[in-house]
Design an enzyme around this catalytic site. Structure first.
Site, PDB file in Angstrom:
ATOM      1  N   HIS A 275       0.811  -1.218   0.000  1.00 50.87           N
ATOM      2  CA  HIS A 275       0.000   0.000   0.000  1.00 50.87           C
ATOM      3  C   HIS A 275       0.847   1.272   0.000  1.00 50.87           C
ATOM      4  O   HIS A 275       0.360   2.337   0.372  1.00 50.87           O
ATOM      5  CB  HIS A 275      -0.976  -0.025   1.183  1.00 50.87           C
ATOM      6  CG  HIS A 275      -1.991  -1.131   1.063  1.00 50.87           C
ATOM      7  ND1 HIS A 275      -2.735  -1.614   2.117  1.00 50.87           N
ATOM      8  CD2 HIS A 275      -2.384  -1.857  -0.021  1.00 50.87           C
ATOM      9  CE1 HIS A 275      -3.530  -2.588   1.686  1.00 50.87           C
ATOM     10  NE2 HIS A 275      -3.327  -2.753   0.404  1.00 50.87           N
TER      11      HIS A 275
ATOM     12  N   CYS B  64       6.749  19.899  -6.746  1.00 54.05           N
ATOM     13  CA  CYS B  64       7.914  19.423  -7.504  1.00 54.05           C
ATOM     14  C   CYS B  64       8.452  20.601  -8.333  1.00 54.05           C
ATOM     15  O   CYS B  64       7.741  21.586  -8.566  1.00 54.05           O
ATOM     16  CB  CYS B  64       7.415  18.292  -8.405  1.00 54.05           C
ATOM     17  SG  CYS B  64       8.587  17.651  -9.584  1.00 54.05           S
TER      18      CYS B  64
ATOM     19  N   CYS C 174       8.682  20.796 -11.339  1.00 59.07           N
ATOM     20  CA  CYS C 174       7.859  20.946 -12.554  1.00 59.07           C
ATOM     21  C   CYS C 174       6.613  21.789 -12.299  1.00 59.07           C
ATOM     22  O   CYS C 174       5.886  22.119 -13.229  1.00 59.07           O
ATOM     23  CB  CYS C 174       7.469  19.580 -13.119  1.00 59.07           C
ATOM     24  SG  CYS C 174       6.087  18.793 -12.254  1.00 59.07           S
TER      25      CYS C 174
HETATM   26  P1  NAD Z   1      -7.019  -3.957  10.247  1.00 61.41           P
HETATM   27  O1  NAD Z   1      -7.070  -2.740  11.097  1.00 61.41           O
HETATM   28  O2  NAD Z   1      -8.147  -4.215   9.323  1.00 61.41           O
HETATM   29  O3  NAD Z   1      -6.865  -5.224  11.180  1.00 61.41           O
HETATM   30  C1  NAD Z   1      -5.903  -5.264  12.220  1.00 61.41           C
HETATM   31  C2  NAD Z   1      -5.908  -6.666  12.783  1.00 61.41           C
HETATM   32  O4  NAD Z   1      -4.874  -6.723  13.748  1.00 61.41           O
HETATM   33  C3  NAD Z   1      -7.224  -7.045  13.471  1.00 61.41           C
HETATM   34  O5  NAD Z   1      -7.607  -8.318  13.003  1.00 61.41           O
HETATM   35  C4  NAD Z   1      -6.842  -7.071  14.966  1.00 61.41           C
HETATM   36  O6  NAD Z   1      -7.536  -8.087  15.670  1.00 61.41           O
HETATM   37  C5  NAD Z   1      -5.358  -7.381  14.904  1.00 61.41           C
HETATM   38  N1  NAD Z   1      -4.580  -6.839  16.030  1.00 61.41           N
HETATM   39  C6  NAD Z   1      -4.742  -5.667  16.695  1.00 61.41           C
HETATM   40  N2  NAD Z   1      -3.782  -5.499  17.627  1.00 61.41           N
HETATM   41  C7  NAD Z   1      -2.990  -6.596  17.555  1.00 61.41           C
HETATM   42  C8  NAD Z   1      -1.822  -7.016  18.248  1.00 61.41           C
HETATM   43  N3  NAD Z   1      -1.275  -6.269  19.201  1.00 61.41           N
HETATM   44  N4  NAD Z   1      -1.259  -8.198  17.920  1.00 61.41           N
HETATM   45  C9  NAD Z   1      -1.804  -8.974  16.945  1.00 61.41           C
HETATM   46  N5  NAD Z   1      -2.903  -8.628  16.240  1.00 61.41           N
HETATM   47  C10 NAD Z   1      -3.486  -7.448  16.534  1.00 61.41           C
HETATM   48  O7  NAD Z   1      -5.633  -3.909   9.479  1.00 61.41           O
HETATM   49  P2  NAD Z   1      -5.179  -4.486   8.072  1.00 61.41           P
HETATM   50  O8  NAD Z   1      -5.708  -5.857   7.875  1.00 61.41           O
HETATM   51  O9  NAD Z   1      -3.729  -4.231   7.991  1.00 61.41           O
HETATM   52  O10 NAD Z   1      -5.941  -3.562   7.009  1.00 61.41           O
HETATM   53  C11 NAD Z   1      -6.075  -2.169   7.217  1.00 61.41           C
HETATM   54  C12 NAD Z   1      -5.587  -1.296   6.084  1.00 61.41           C
HETATM   55  O11 NAD Z   1      -5.249   0.014   6.612  1.00 61.41           O
HETATM   56  C13 NAD Z   1      -4.333  -1.789   5.467  1.00 61.41           C
HETATM   57  O12 NAD Z   1      -4.250  -1.307   4.190  1.00 61.41           O
HETATM   58  C14 NAD Z   1      -3.271  -1.125   6.325  1.00 61.41           C
HETATM   59  O13 NAD Z   1      -2.087  -0.942   5.635  1.00 61.41           O
HETATM   60  C15 NAD Z   1      -3.857   0.242   6.589  1.00 61.41           C
HETATM   61  N6  NAD Z   1      -3.353   0.736   7.897  1.00 61.41           N
HETATM   62  C16 NAD Z   1      -2.004   0.804   8.103  1.00 61.41           C
HETATM   63  C17 NAD Z   1      -1.497   1.179   9.334  1.00 61.41           C
HETATM   64  C18 NAD Z   1       0.002   1.240   9.506  1.00 61.41           C
HETATM   65  O14 NAD Z   1       0.730   1.480   8.548  1.00 61.41           O
HETATM   66  N7  NAD Z   1       0.501   0.988  10.711  1.00 61.41           N
HETATM   67  C19 NAD Z   1      -2.362   1.489  10.385  1.00 61.41           C
HETATM   68  C20 NAD Z   1      -3.754   1.443  10.142  1.00 61.41           C
HETATM   69  C21 NAD Z   1      -4.228   1.045   8.877  1.00 61.41           C
END
Ligand code: NAD
Length: 231
Positions: free
Chosen positions: A113, A140, A142
């Site tokens: 992503h 940028c 440009c």
């Molecule tokens: P999601 O928020 O949909 O799911 C997170 C999952 O992690 C849940 O199933 C939850 O139960 C589990 N979880 C929470 N805390 C935990 C822990 N301490 N240990 C283990 N598991 C834990 O996230 P996703 O599936 O990555 O999808 C969300 C989208 O949003 C993705 O595209 C993601 O990249 C983006 N996003 C990214 C970030 C980041 O870069 N840190 C943060 C939020 C959302």
């Protein structure tokens, strides 16, 4: 079934999501404190919003940069980087945009992503790393705006990045999915490639997810504790 150990595998693939970074203080997408409960993505995180008001979209992303930049990699990120140092065939495919894998020392991370720490010229599509907070200059040479090199809502995933992820998933012998709800497509489909090619599969999560039944091993607990249990 006993918990698989990293030492028994040659080509380990970590498939990570927002739950891995939760212990660093970055809210997950769906969990409480998630930004999308507070901000409407249509105003802040899609190309339409950027075309309409790039300054407003950058103000929002500068806040995200400041918040994420203040967080540190946690033990989960560190264990993954250590396994990669010890076992050359280890790779990381992440849905996260926070850059914490790289800050913990992981290399060759496939960022499905994109990254909060890269910008792309909205006209010429040149990409460069940028860790400034606030991001400056916003334009940028440009004359067009830089935009965050993130896959926003309604954007397609980068084809070459997807192909690299496919290759790695098709050839791993252990798939460890960490902290992902498995419902954001098309990323959520990727673990099935490793399942079809016969890898041992582990899901690490606090709770069951809609895709849990697909995994051979389901470890319930925090990412850092469960990764430590596989050492
Ligand atoms: P999601 O928020 O949909 O799911 C997170 C999952 O992690 C849940 O199933 C939850 O139960 C589990 N979880 C929470 N805390 C935990 C822990 N301490 N240990 C283990 N598991 C834990 O996230 P996703 O599936 O990555 O999808 C969300 C989208 O949003 C993705 O595209 C993601 O990249 C983006 N996003 C990214 C970030 C980041 O870069 N840190 C943060 C939020 C959302």
């Amino acid at each position: 079934m006993s918990t698989p150990r990293f030492a028994d595998f040659q080509r380990i693939l970590f498939f990570t999501g927002a739950g891995l970074s939760a212990e660093s203080g970055i809210p997950t997408y769906r969990g409480s404190g998630g930004i999308w409960a507070e901000y409407d993505y249509e105003d802040y995180a899609c190309q339409r919003a950027f075309v309409r008001d790039p300054e407003k979209v950058w103000d929002f992303h500068d806040k995200r940069r400041a918040a994420v930049g203040a967080c540190e990699p946690n033990d989960g990120h560190r264990i993954i980087a250590e396994v990669q140092r010890e076992r050359a065939g280890t790779s990381v495919v992440t849905q996260n945009i926070d850059g914490l894998h790289q800050r913990s020392g992981a290399t060759g991370v496939v960022e499905l992503h994109g990254s909060l720490w890269r910008v792309r010229c909205d006209r010429e599509h040149i990409v460069r790393d940028d860790t400034s907070v606030p991001m400056s200059p916003r334009k940028c040479s440009c004359g067009a705006y830089w935009r965050p090199d993130i896959v926003w809502f309604e954007d397609a995933l980068d084809q070459r990045t997807l192909e690299r992820a496919h290759e790695l998933l098709a050839s791993c012998d252990l798939l460890v999915s960490v902290g992902t709800s498995g419902v954001v497509y098309p990323a959520a489909e990727l673990p099935r490639i490793a399942m079809r090619s016969g890898a041992t599969t582990v899901e690490i999560n606090l709770d069951d997810t809609p895709v849990s039944p697909l995994y051979q091993h389901r470890l319930r607990g925090t990412a850092s504790d469960m990764l430590a249990s596989m050492r």
